[in-house]
Design a protein around this motif. Structure first.
Motif, PDB file in Angstrom:
ATOM      1  N   VAL A 161       0.829  -0.901   0.229  1.00 28.45           N
ATOM      2  CA  VAL A 161       0.228   0.051   0.020  1.00 28.45           C
ATOM      3  C   VAL A 161       0.103   1.257  -0.116  1.00 28.45           C
ATOM      4  CG1 VAL A 161      -1.802   1.072   1.392  1.00 28.45           C
ATOM      5  CG2 VAL A 161      -2.303  -1.605   1.203  1.00 28.45           C
ATOM      6  N   ALA A 162       2.211   0.997   0.880  1.00 24.68           N
ATOM      7  CA  ALA A 162       2.889   2.549   0.526  1.00 24.68           C
ATOM      8  C   ALA A 162       3.091   3.064  -0.776  1.00 24.68           C
ATOM      9  CB  ALA A 162       4.189   2.298   2.376  1.00 24.68           C
ATOM     10  N   ARG A 163       4.265   1.807  -1.005  1.00 23.87           N
ATOM     11  CA  ARG A 163       4.673   2.006  -2.402  1.00 23.87           C
ATOM     12  C   ARG A 163       3.746   2.063  -3.772  1.00 23.87           C
ATOM     13  NH1 ARG A 163       6.548  -3.381  -1.451  1.00 23.87           N
ATOM     14  NH2 ARG A 163       5.564  -4.534  -3.195  1.00 23.87           N
ATOM     15  N   GLU A 164       2.258   1.780  -3.462  1.00 22.09           N
ATOM     16  CA  GLU A 164       0.925   2.500  -4.317  1.00 22.09           C
ATOM     17  C   GLU A 164       1.012   3.478  -4.629  1.00 22.09           C
ATOM     18  OE1 GLU A 164      -1.824   2.481  -6.969  1.00 22.09           O
ATOM     19  OE2 GLU A 164       0.148   1.386  -6.818  1.00 22.09           O
ATOM     20  N   ILE A 165       0.845   4.347  -2.651  1.00 24.87           N
ATOM     21  CA  ILE A 165       0.775   5.496  -2.482  1.00 24.87           C
ATOM     22  C   ILE A 165       1.406   6.577  -3.082  1.00 24.87           C
ATOM     23  CG2 ILE A 165       0.091   7.409  -1.276  1.00 24.87           C
ATOM     24  CD1 ILE A 165      -1.558   4.945   0.796  1.00 24.87           C
ATOM     25  N   GLU A 166       3.271   5.985  -2.268  1.00 24.55           N
ATOM     26  CA  GLU A 166       4.332   6.918  -2.501  1.00 24.55           C
ATOM     27  C   GLU A 166       4.511   6.900  -4.693  1.00 24.55           C
ATOM     28  OE1 GLU A 166       6.762   5.773   0.315  1.00 24.55           O
ATOM     29  OE2 GLU A 166       5.729   6.155   1.762  1.00 24.55           O
ATOM     30  N   ARG A 167       3.954   5.952  -5.332  1.00 24.21           N
ATOM     31  CA  ARG A 167       4.988   5.194  -6.547  1.00 24.21           C
ATOM     32  C   ARG A 167       4.986   6.883  -7.689  1.00 24.21           C
ATOM     33  NH1 ARG A 167       1.571   3.343 -10.694  1.00 24.21           N
ATOM     34  NH2 ARG A 167      -0.139   2.266 -10.330  1.00 24.21           N
ATOM     35  N   PRO A 168       5.894   7.389  -8.219  1.00 21.95           N
ATOM     36  CA  PRO A 168       5.550   8.456  -8.651  1.00 21.95           C
ATOM     37  C   PRO A 168       4.621   9.109  -9.587  1.00 21.95           C
ATOM     38  CG  PRO A 168       8.298   7.505  -8.710  1.00 21.95           C
ATOM     39  CD  PRO A 168       6.815   6.949  -8.246  1.00 21.95           C
ATOM     40  N   ARG A 169       4.176   9.835  -9.696  1.00 30.01           N
ATOM     41  CA  ARG A 169       2.974   9.687 -11.343  1.00 30.01           C
ATOM     42  C   ARG A 169       3.159  10.719 -11.876  1.00 30.01           C
ATOM     43  NH1 ARG A 169      -0.736  10.324  -7.104  1.00 30.01           N
ATOM     44  NH2 ARG A 169      -3.245  10.762  -8.747  1.00 30.01           N
ATOM     45  N   VAL A 170       2.750  10.401 -13.192  1.00 24.27           N
ATOM     46  CA  VAL A 170       2.365  11.047 -14.834  1.00 24.27           C
ATOM     47  C   VAL A 170       1.336  10.406 -14.796  1.00 24.27           C
ATOM     48  CG1 VAL A 170       3.633  11.219 -16.659  1.00 24.27           C
ATOM     49  CG2 VAL A 170       4.947  11.542 -14.882  1.00 24.27           C
ATOM     50  N   GLY A 171       0.342  11.589 -15.450  1.00 27.40           N
ATOM     51  CA  GLY A 171      -1.037  11.152 -16.140  1.00 27.40           C
ATOM     52  C   GLY A 171      -1.742  11.254 -15.184  1.00 27.40           C
ATOM     53  N   PRO A 172      -2.815  11.112 -15.394  1.00 25.22           N
ATOM     54  CA  PRO A 172      -4.493  11.444 -14.672  1.00 25.22           C
ATOM     55  C   PRO A 172      -3.876  10.954 -13.484  1.00 25.22           C
ATOM     56  CG  PRO A 172      -4.981  11.066 -16.880  1.00 25.22           C
ATOM     57  CD  PRO A 172      -3.053  10.799 -16.713  1.00 25.22           C
ATOM     58  N   MET A 173      -5.472  11.013 -12.667  1.00 24.45           N
ATOM     59  CA  MET A 173      -5.704  10.542 -11.614  1.00 24.45           C
ATOM     60  C   MET A 173      -5.835   9.123 -11.536  1.00 24.45           C
ATOM     61  SD  MET A 173      -7.817  12.392  -8.422  1.00 24.45           S
ATOM     62  CE  MET A 173      -8.306  11.212  -6.852  1.00 24.45           C
ATOM     63  N   ARG A 174      -4.931   8.507 -10.922  1.00 24.39           N
ATOM     64  CA  ARG A 174      -5.634   6.952 -10.580  1.00 24.39           C
ATOM     65  C   ARG A 174      -6.230   6.460  -9.287  1.00 24.39           C
ATOM     66  NH1 ARG A 174       0.602   6.497 -10.508  1.00 24.39           N
ATOM     67  NH2 ARG A 174       0.099   6.713  -8.043  1.00 24.39           N
ATOM     68  N   ASP A 175      -7.410   5.799  -9.274  1.00 21.74           N
ATOM     69  CA  ASP A 175      -8.127   4.870  -8.709  1.00 21.74           C
ATOM     70  C   ASP A 175      -7.318   4.320  -7.029  1.00 21.74           C
ATOM     71  OD1 ASP A 175      -8.394   1.805  -8.721  1.00 21.74           O
ATOM     72  OD2 ASP A 175      -8.341   2.215 -10.116  1.00 21.74           O
TER      73      ASP A 175
END
Length: 671
Positions: A161-175
């Motif tokens: 969960v921590a990795r999913e929350i913290e992973r870099p984001r490029v592009g639209p918002m994820r669910d």
């Protein structure tokens, strides 16, 4: 456990095999849905039934075909030989058999989010799956899993969960279906009839909660919601582009996502109000001013008697009786358009009663002819004239006497002067309407005829709504419910709310539950700490945010005012050496010179409406609701000075970073 341990490898092999089985079943579901459409066209049924059946089958097939590629499950509940996999869509090999994957919104799946060592809810083991970033659903991308043995009293923080929350984001918002926290889940699954207000500190996931609540309501109450419709209201188009893919990723399409401006746009906006005029137009008192301006057209007397020819005979209604009819309808306060027809209907009823006494009940054709007769129509037009919202508002803003009458006791002389057009147009058709005028026009339109409402409305960034804008939303949720999302500390409009109770009262939901989310999952602790220093100086009473994330970084790059653009270029180049999106946020007036510096350095920067860009240059006025891995905040003092609630705008800017914040300044910080 590590990937080399045999037990973990065996478990991974079994889960990958199960995922392959799910992929095969989903492909069959998609193919079967297409076949049902073909078969449904040959079903013998009435025209209406066949049309409804065909629509439902085609919608189902279309939704399945358009599902984004990706892993088909993200978690599982284990107990003995029983396994319940949780995903974004229910997948089964046959309708009568247990599903291979349960939809995250199903009641049985709630234990995945709510079970704990203290209250296991019958769950022996909660399993989470780790997928390779950006996986398109290849079973080989299942790279890890972690088990939480609740029956043993085991409580552990989830690294997945921590990795999913913290992973870099490029592009639209994820669910966030895989990472919903218990307090978020409570809000997502709140009852449809209950309106809910979420006061969310930056990074607490309030927008995601609102979108997942929309998906949950569509799943749980499909007929009621689809019959009335579901509306997502965002502050601007850039924000809507950013969130556009969340609901489709959750299997929900056909939801209207719009801005309030688009919902109420009766006319093209070609005018601009000065500050005082806009403030008055957005004030709640304007509702009563407009009601007076509309209903002053209704005459309850002085129109004379009515005579309606019927062959060689004339039916007559005395003036006193007509005045009583109009006065009675006026007291009932129906929508203006309904009142017109109610007056007509009661006049016709009066005439019909005369006809019944003279010759017995008249036929329906006689009633319809009398309703359409010229004398009746002319009388109704005299005492309750047909009117357009544009006529009412244009007269109010052009005619000093009309405004003085409608505003008497409500608006003082200075406010009336601020409202009046300096150069009135020849008619409402040539008026240069402003954005605030659209709110007035919608208010009058709602007085004339109630708009069609929605079954549920999700309103994001609600702290920036004016009382008149709230009333426009309330009309569209007249028989539905609301999810209200926002943060009082991020209020940046001149009429921004100081209290949620005030906002909710204008929205027609004064008793709605207000829930505060203060635990941040996206914004790192270092960024929250800096923002909280500014929060202490803002004129709002909201709890300070806190973050569960210990990572993140805040840096300050000090230079001279003239060298700020060059320092921004250096900061962006530094950020590009790391993974993730980069948002360069500057005061609106500084955007051109920052863009010029970036262009000269060969750094291509997109605008906020392109959420997939590596680097975005964003005016501070439209950054609300957006997030970037790395934020370069340009000259905070200029952002804070650019508008009346500039410090609140700066608070928004500082909380857009989900990994790293770099402040570039040539002047002292304003806090």
């Amino acid at each position: 456990m590590t990937d080399t341990e045999p037990a973990l490898q065996d478990a991974l092999d079994r889960e990958r095999a199960h995922h392959e089985r799910c992929r095969t079943a989903l492909a069959a579901m998609v193919e079967g849905a297409g076949e049902q459409v073909v078969a449904g066209e040959d079903v013998s049924a009435s025209g209406a039934d066949a049309e409804v059946l065909g629509y439902r089958l085609r919608s189902r097939a279309k939704a399945l075909r358009e599902l984004p590629e990706g892993p088909l499950f993200f978690g599982a509940l284990l107990g003995g030989e029983e396994r319940l996999h949780i995903g974004r869509l229910r997948i089964c090999e046959h309708p009568a058999e247990p599903p291979l994957v349960v939809d995250w919104r199903a009641p049985v799946a709630r234990a995945f989010y709510q079970a704990s060592a203290r209250d296991p809810r019958g769950v022996a083991v909660r399993r989470r799956f780790g997928w390779a970033p950006g996986s398109r659903g290849d079973s080989a991308d299942l790279t890890g899993l972690e088990d939480e043995h609740l029956e043993r009293g085991e409580t552990r923080g989830s690294e997945i969960v921590a990795r999913e929350i913290e992973r870099p984001r490029v592009g639209p918002m994820r669910d966030i279906a895989a990472t919903i926290q218990p307090e978020q889940d409570d809000l997502v699954r709140a009852d449809l009839a209950a309106s809910v207000c979420v006061q969310g500190a930056p990074g607490t996931g309030k927008t995601a909660v609102g979108l997942h609540r929309a998906a949950y309501l569509l799943y749980t109450h499909p007929q009621r919601i689809r019959r009335g419709g579901l509306l997502i209201l965002g502050p601007h188009r850039a924000f809507l582009s950013y969130i556009a893919e969340v609901l489709p990723a959750l299997g929900e399409t056909g939801v209207r996502q719009s801005t309030l401006h688009e919902e109420i746009a009766r006319c093209e906006v070609r005018g601009v109000d000065d500050g005082p005029a806009a403030l008055v137009k957005h004030d709640a008192r304007m509702a009563q001013v407009l009601r007076r301006a509309l209903y002053v057209r209704v005459r309850t007397g002085g129109a004379g008697p009515l005579a309606v020819p019927d062959g060689s005979y004339r039916w007559r209604v005395p003036e006193a009786e007509l005045a009583r009819i109009v006065a009675d309808v006026r007291r009932e306060e129906p929508p203006y358009g309904v009142g017109r027809e109610r007056v007509r209907a009661r006049i016709v009823r009066c005439l019909r009663e005369q006809a019944e006494r003279r010759a017995g009940p008249p036929p329906n054709a006689w009633v319809r002819r009398i309703e359409r007769s010229r004398p009746v129509s002319a009388y109704v037009d005299t005492v309750w004239p047909r009117v357009r919202p544009e006529e009412v508002v244009a007269e109010l803003l052009s005619d000093e006497g009309a405004l003085a009458s409608a505003g008497d006791g409500l608006l003082d002389a200075a406010e009336q002067r601020a409202l009046r057009w300096p150069k009135p147009p020849r008619s409402w058709r040539s008026a240069r309407w402003s954005a605030a005028d659209l709110v007035l026009l919608d208010e009058v339109a709602g007085l004339i005829e109630h708009p069609e409402g929605y079954g549920h409305v999700v309103v994001d960034e609600a702290q920036d709504l004016s009382p008149m804008e709230c009333r426009a939303i309330a009309r569209r949720a007249r028989f539905g419910s609301l999810t209200v999302l926002g943060d009082l500390a991020q209020g940046t409009t001149p009429w921004a709310a100081r209290s949620w109770r005030t906002v909710l009262a204008h929205l027609g939901e004064p008793d709605a539950t207000v829930v505060a989310l203060t635990t941040g999952f996206r914004v790192p602790r270092a960024v929250v700490g800096l923002a909280n220093r500014l929060l202490e100086r803002l004129d709002v009473d909201v709890p300070a945010g806190r973050s569960l994330r210990r990572d993140g970084e805040v840096r300050t790059r000090e230079t001279t005012p003239d060298a700020v653009p060059a320092a921004v270029v250096a900061a962006v180049r530094d950020a590009l050496g790391r993974e993730g999106s980069v948002g360069v946020v500057a005061a609106d007036a500084d955007v051109p010179r920052v863009r010029e510096a970036l262009d000269a350095a060969g750094i291509a920067a997109a605008g906020p409406e392109e959420p997939g860009a590596r680097v975005s240059l964003v005016p501070a006025s439209v950054v609300k609701g957006l997030e970037y891995d790395h934020v370069v905040a340009v000259e905070p003092a200029a952002i804070a000075e650019a508008e009346e609630r500039g410090p609140h705008r700066l608070y928004v800017v500082l909380t857009r970073a989900v990994s790293r914040l770099e402040v570039v300044r040539g002047r002292p910080l304003p806090f």
